[in-house]
Design an enzyme around this catalytic site. Sequence first.
Site, short mmCIF file in Angstrom:
data_model
loop_
_atom_site.label_atom_id
_atom_site.label_comp_id
_atom_site.label_asym_id
_atom_site.label_seq_id
_atom_site.Cartn_x
_atom_site.Cartn_y
_atom_site.Cartn_z
N ILE A 195 24.93 -18.44 3.06
CA ILE A 195 24.42 -17.19 2.83
C ILE A 195 24.34 -16.94 1.42
O ILE A 195 25.14 -17.47 0.83
CB ILE A 195 25.19 -16.13 3.43
N TYR A 247 22.29 -13.82 -1.61
CA TYR A 247 21.86 -12.66 -1.75
C TYR A 247 20.71 -12.73 -2.84
O TYR A 247 20.78 -13.55 -3.81
CB TYR A 247 22.84 -11.63 -2.52
N MET A 288 21.18 -22.53 -4.72
CA MET A 288 20.09 -23.43 -4.27
C MET A 288 19.95 -23.73 -2.84
O MET A 288 21.28 -23.93 -2.25
CB MET A 288 19.97 -24.75 -5.27
N PHE A 308 15.61 -22.11 -5.53
CA PHE A 308 16.66 -21.44 -6.37
C PHE A 308 16.69 -19.86 -6.53
O PHE A 308 15.80 -19.28 -6.52
CB PHE A 308 16.80 -22.07 -7.65
N ALA A 309 17.96 -19.53 -6.84
CA ALA A 309 17.93 -17.92 -7.02
C ALA A 309 18.96 -17.69 -8.41
O ALA A 309 20.17 -18.16 -8.39
CB ALA A 309 18.67 -17.06 -5.87
N CYS A 319 27.51 -18.27 -0.44
CA CYS A 319 27.25 -19.77 -0.17
C CYS A 319 28.56 -20.50 0.67
O CYS A 319 28.85 -21.53 0.57
CB CYS A 319 27.29 -20.54 -1.60
#
Length: 231
Positions: free
Chosen positions: A92, A94, A161, A174-175, A191
């Site tokens: 998980i 955000y 990622m 990616f974030a 994560c």
Amino acid sequence: MNKKVKYIDWGLTDYKEAWDKQEAIFNETVALKTKNRTENTALETPNYLIFNEHPHVYTLGKSGKPENLLLNEQGLKDKEATYYKINRGGDITYHGPGQIVGYPILDLDNFFTDIHLYLRTLEEAIILTLADYGIESGRYEGFTGVWLDADNDKARKICAMGVRCSRWVTMHGFAFNVNTNLDYFKNIVPCGIDDKDVTSMQRELGYVLNMEEVKQKLKGHIANLFQMSII
């Protein structure tokens, strides 16, 4: 091999809308590759590098545990956040305003067919971008993404990622936390890692970054590392 990559900035986009648009591009590319294989054609496959931001949303990957979301339905409403189970790898995470969410939809046959090298190359682009601002970062053995102080008990993650790859066509990505509201990470086990912190460029540097400037630097590093031509 086609190394031309179309760059698109979708701006602030609803997560489900962006996911649907990704899926459409992804499926078109896979279909084109299938046609080349079955009909012995040699049609050029396209590549895309898409940047966007999302309104507050939590996404759970295929290997994730639903209990890592610490909010119930009412809690999500109170936070003005949505939640989706999606088809990328990983647990998980955000997404929200102030975060660069990158969706490279690439035919890796145009570059290299190695998913691990693909992930490491994306990580390297983030590492180089952070170095442009004097932030030293690196990898954390056993985990994907980009970390600060990965070699000690102050380890904190600045970029997550999670990708999907089929027939060597990629999606998701990616974030990268730039000016992200980190309070939203308190509502999940990021994560699936419950003993590590999450950070952002703003938190590390103490000021709000120019998002467009960061995007341009990151786009340049991705282009150089993959030896692609951005169009």
